[in-house]
Scaffold this active site. Structure first.
Site, short mmCIF file in Angstrom:
data_model
loop_
_atom_site.label_atom_id
_atom_site.label_comp_id
_atom_site.label_asym_id
_atom_site.label_seq_id
_atom_site.Cartn_x
_atom_site.Cartn_y
_atom_site.Cartn_z
N GLU A 87 0.81 -1.23 0.00
CA GLU A 87 0.00 0.00 0.00
C GLU A 87 0.84 1.27 0.00
O GLU A 87 0.41 2.32 -0.47
CB GLU A 87 -0.96 0.02 1.19
CG GLU A 87 -2.12 -0.98 1.06
CD GLU A 87 -1.79 -2.35 1.63
OE1 GLU A 87 -0.60 -2.60 1.95
OE2 GLU A 87 -2.71 -3.18 1.75
N PHE A 99 -11.54 -7.53 13.60
CA PHE A 99 -10.44 -7.96 12.73
C PHE A 99 -10.14 -6.86 11.70
O PHE A 99 -11.05 -6.35 11.06
CB PHE A 99 -10.80 -9.27 12.04
CG PHE A 99 -9.73 -9.74 11.09
CD1 PHE A 99 -8.48 -10.12 11.56
CD2 PHE A 99 -9.96 -9.78 9.72
CE1 PHE A 99 -7.49 -10.54 10.69
CE2 PHE A 99 -8.96 -10.20 8.84
CZ PHE A 99 -7.72 -10.58 9.33
N GLN A 100 -8.89 -6.51 11.59
CA GLN A 100 -8.42 -5.46 10.67
C GLN A 100 -9.11 -4.11 10.91
O GLN A 100 -9.35 -3.35 9.98
CB GLN A 100 -8.54 -5.90 9.21
CG GLN A 100 -7.57 -7.04 8.88
CD GLN A 100 -7.40 -7.31 7.39
OE1 GLN A 100 -8.33 -7.11 6.61
NE2 GLN A 100 -6.23 -7.77 7.01
N LYS A 154 -17.63 -1.01 5.66
CA LYS A 154 -18.12 -2.00 4.71
C LYS A 154 -19.64 -1.94 4.53
O LYS A 154 -20.14 -2.01 3.42
CB LYS A 154 -17.70 -3.40 5.19
CG LYS A 154 -18.03 -4.49 4.19
CD LYS A 154 -17.26 -5.77 4.48
CE LYS A 154 -17.69 -6.82 3.47
NZ LYS A 154 -16.65 -7.83 3.24
N MET A 209 24.07 9.50 2.74
CA MET A 209 23.96 10.80 3.41
C MET A 209 24.25 10.66 4.90
O MET A 209 24.92 11.51 5.49
CB MET A 209 22.57 11.41 3.17
CG MET A 209 22.45 12.84 3.66
SD MET A 209 23.67 13.94 2.89
CE MET A 209 22.71 14.64 1.54
#
Lengths: 563, 166
Positions: free
Chosen positions: A50, A112-113, A162, A475
């Site tokens: 993602e 969940f999630q 959802k 760097m």
């Protein structure tokens, strides 16, 4: 007619002219993905992580000037976008991020999630929404797009439970009148007149532009303005491309790794005209010693930027385009104001500084990274879209690739996100299929989102990746060399995959170059080869970025390195 | 620059996440809220927040700009230095014993405070006033046996309406 939430979502996305989405499916967004299946006119790019989606949407937005759109699932899908959201927020990039969420009935139950993504992203979005009621869906999406692009742009997140996507809603809700009035703007005439007065009095003027000139699509007006005044121009990292890098008035970038002459000019100028900038600490270095002799005119759209770090003598809170238009108009009618004659000595002084310490580096046995970038410029004639990762690769690009056009330099400015450049290049290539897109990377940062090779190959995106492979987190190593007694704590990256084989494993082309005299041929071959190409340049391991202003010093106190 | 107490009045949309946004803006920028009072206005969709903050003028200007940039913020007024009424309220639960009951009643009468609840062992005193008055009251009540207290944030209202929404 009744529509599902998901159907309404796509209806509004089309009203907003969205034809490209970067995303990754999951449990909470399955209804959205099921609806997407029916919309062939919306092209969805399936990334491999993602973070890749959000950076790609960012690169897409920067290259196209449109709003980038990103779609991910709830929980880890949403949290994986947070770095990219913060990145877009710092650089004021318009993105709409749609995240799935568990059904409203489960919110707060540690489902969940489930994650409180609006809570997590509150400080790094311009605004965010959780849509609890399907009736508000259409309106909220419209608002999100409006907010993302209005004023100082930025990322907006919409959290979509959802059940809201599954709910049936009366289509008539869509005709609900949604209009946004233009934000009130203060009149600029008085401030502009004061600015002009300062310009008239100035003998050593300097123009300093930033990302605001590009975001405000004001580069034409900006160029006219600089030309009318015949005034030298410098810029922040975000401002690169706003002014042609080959113009005689151009001084290059200023700040920590700015050119000697840009930093000397700002330290000696009697007037600084700052357009679309926020005076980041990488620009100012020691604030008390910044532009010590200069009156300051500060033009910016965001009132928060004004007097935040640097006090302005004249501040103009406005989109920079109308300000520049007005000043240009006045300058045309009143050529007396143009201090060209008065500033002759100043321009001679700057020419002297340019002559004395140009940007340079020593040639050696090994490939110099600066040489790779110079050669890339020569071969692309400055016409490519260049993205960078973060660190030495980014600074050398800013120094050694003169950008001619806006939106051709795409880099993580404010947040400094390693792993940004490659997915951003994917987004830029999607936005501009006909253009050459090159990601200039380090061997450290390319490994942060290397999984997107699969995305690039799957969609036949001919992105070229130039790895300046020095076997170090360069760097940080440079800082350890200069400020930490050469104790290279955890910056040795010499254990890396074989980038050529890795490219081949993904179905891309891999090329390696180890000798300075092969750089040009390798680059030419890489640019000529169709499809995604990785070029692994084994460069001088301990090359530094110079000039450098050490933290805490003033801009005139530069280390010039070995010249 | 001089550090002073500032009173800021903010009108916001009355939505569940607005307080979190305001509080987040303060914590994220390193500003500390001294007191806070919130309630709805005559329009139930809009809430008014009164904040008191210690800081110099520079800090306050920065805070105001940050607040004004927020989408759910409708209006920000700096009441500092303006002619405004400022009040806090405090409820003090006092332990009452036979011996000090007379003294307590006398004190409360003297200062025109109010007993809003009393039982054989406890009473609750209600006091409103300027922040300094509340501090004084607590100092006076302390030797008489304070059991616990709850103190509101400052509420403030300008005497005159300088702008459309007051």
């Amino acid at each position: 007619m009744k529509l599902t939430g998901a159907q309404i979502l796509f209806k509004v996305l089309k009203q907003e002219n969205v034809d490209t989405i970067f995303g990754y499916p999951g449990g909470s967004v399955m209804d959205i993905y099921d609806e997407l299946f029916r919309h062939e006119d919306i092209k969805h790019f399936l990334v491999r992580h993602e973070q890749g989606a959000i950076h790609a949407a960012d690169g897409y937005a920067r290259a196209s000037g449109k709003i980038g759109v990103c779609l991910v699932t709830s929980g880890p899908g949403a949290t994986n976008t947070v770095t990219g959201i913060a990145n877009a927020y710092m650089d004021s990039i318009p993105i709409v991020v749609m995240t799935g969420q568990v059904p409203v009935s489960l919110i707060g139950n540690d489902a969940f999630q489930e994650v409180d993504i609006t809570g997590i992203t509150r400080p790094c979005t311009k605004h965010n929404f959780l849509v609890r009621d399907p009736e508000n869906l259409a309106r909220t999406i419209k608002e999100a797009f409006h907010i993302a692009r209005a004023g100082r742009p930025g990322p907006v997140l919409i959290d979509l439970p959802k059940n809201v996507m599954q709910a049936l809603v009366d289509d008539t809700t869509l005709s609900y009148p949604i209009s946004f009035s233009d934000e009130e703007t203060d009149p600029i005439e008085k401030d502009c007149a004061e600015a002009l007065e300062l310009i008239r009095k100035s003998r050593k003027p300097l123009i300093f532009c930033g990302g605001g000139v590009i975001l405000g699509r004001a580069w034409k007006e900006f160029r006219t303005f600089a030309k009318k005044l015949n005034c030298p121009v410098t810029s922040s990292l975000m401002g690169l491309g706003a002014f042609p890098g080959t113009d005689p008035l151009w001084l290059g970038m200023l700040g920590m790794h700015g050119t000697y002459y840009a930093n000397m000019a700002i330290s000696n100028a009697d007037l600084l005209i700052a357009v679309g900038v926020r005076f980041d600490d990488r620009v100012t270095s020691k604030v008390e010693a910044f532009a010590p002799h200069a009156r300051i005119i500060h033009i910016d759209i965001d009132p928060v930027s004004i007097d935040k770090t640097i006090k302005a003598d004249v501040s103009i809170i406005s989109d920079c385009k109308p300000v520049l238009q007005l000043l240009n108009e006045w300058l045309s009618h009143d050529p007396v104001v143009t201090p060209q004659e008065h500033t002759k000595e100043w321009r001679a002084q700057i020419a002297e500084w340019k002559e004395k310490v140009p940007l340079s580096y020593c040639r050696g046995e090994k490939i110099k990274p600066q040489y790779v970038i110079e050669t890339l410029y020569e071969l692309t004639k400055g016409k490519a879209i260049i993205t960078t990762e973060v660190g030495q690769n980014q600074m050398w690009t800013a120094q050694f690739y003169p950008f001619e056009a806006p939106n051709t330099f795409i880099s993580s400015g404010g947040l400094g996100t390693m792993g940004f450049g490659f997915p951003a290049a994917i987004g830029a290539q999607v936005a501009c299929p006909e253009k050459l897109v090159v990601d200039i990377a380090g061997d450290g940062s390319i490994q942060m989102n290397i999984q997107e090779m699969a995305t690039a190959v799957q969609y036949k995106l001919p992105v070229k990746i130039v790895i300046l492979n020095n076997g170090f987190l360069g760097m940080v190593r440079q800082w350890q060399e200069l400020f930490y007694g050469k104790r290279y704590s955890q910056t040795d990256m010499s254990y890396a995959p074989d980038f050529v084989k890795l490219a081949e494993a993904y179905g891309a082309t891999g090329l390696r170059c180890t000798k300075p005299n092969e750089v040009k041929a390798t680059l030419q071959k890489g640019l000529d080869t169709p499809g995604t190409v990785v070029m692994d340049f084994r460069v001088e391991p301990e090359e530094g970025v110079f000039p450098m202003v050490k933290p805490g010093l003033s801009l005139s106190e530069m280390s010039l390195g070995k010249t | 620059m001089e550090i002073k107490e500032n009173t800021i009045s903010i009108l916001v949309n009355n939505k569940p996440d607005v307080m979190a946004r305001i509080a987040g803006t303060f914590s994220g920028r390193g500003f500390n809220i001294e007191t806070i009072a919130v309630n709805v206005t005559k329009d139930p969709n809009i809430s008014k927040i009164i904040l008191t903050i210690f800081g110099n003028q520079d800090t306050i200007t920065k805070i105001e700009k940050q607040l004004k940039r927020m989408l759910d913020v409708i209006q920000v007024d700096d009441l500092t230095g303006r002619d405004a009424i400022r009040r806090e309220m405090i409820l003090v639960r006092m332990k009452t014993t036979e011996e000090q009951r007379t003294q307590l009643t006398k004190t409360i009468d003297t200062y025109k405070w109010k007993i809003v609840s009393s039982s054989p062992d406890y009473c609750i005193v209600e006091i409103t006033g300027h922040r300094d008055d509340i501090e004084n009251a607590l100092a006076i009540l302390e030797p008489l046996g304070i059991d616990d207290f709850t103190r509101t944030g400052t509420v403030a209202l300008a005497r005159q309406n300088n702008n459309s929404r007051g």
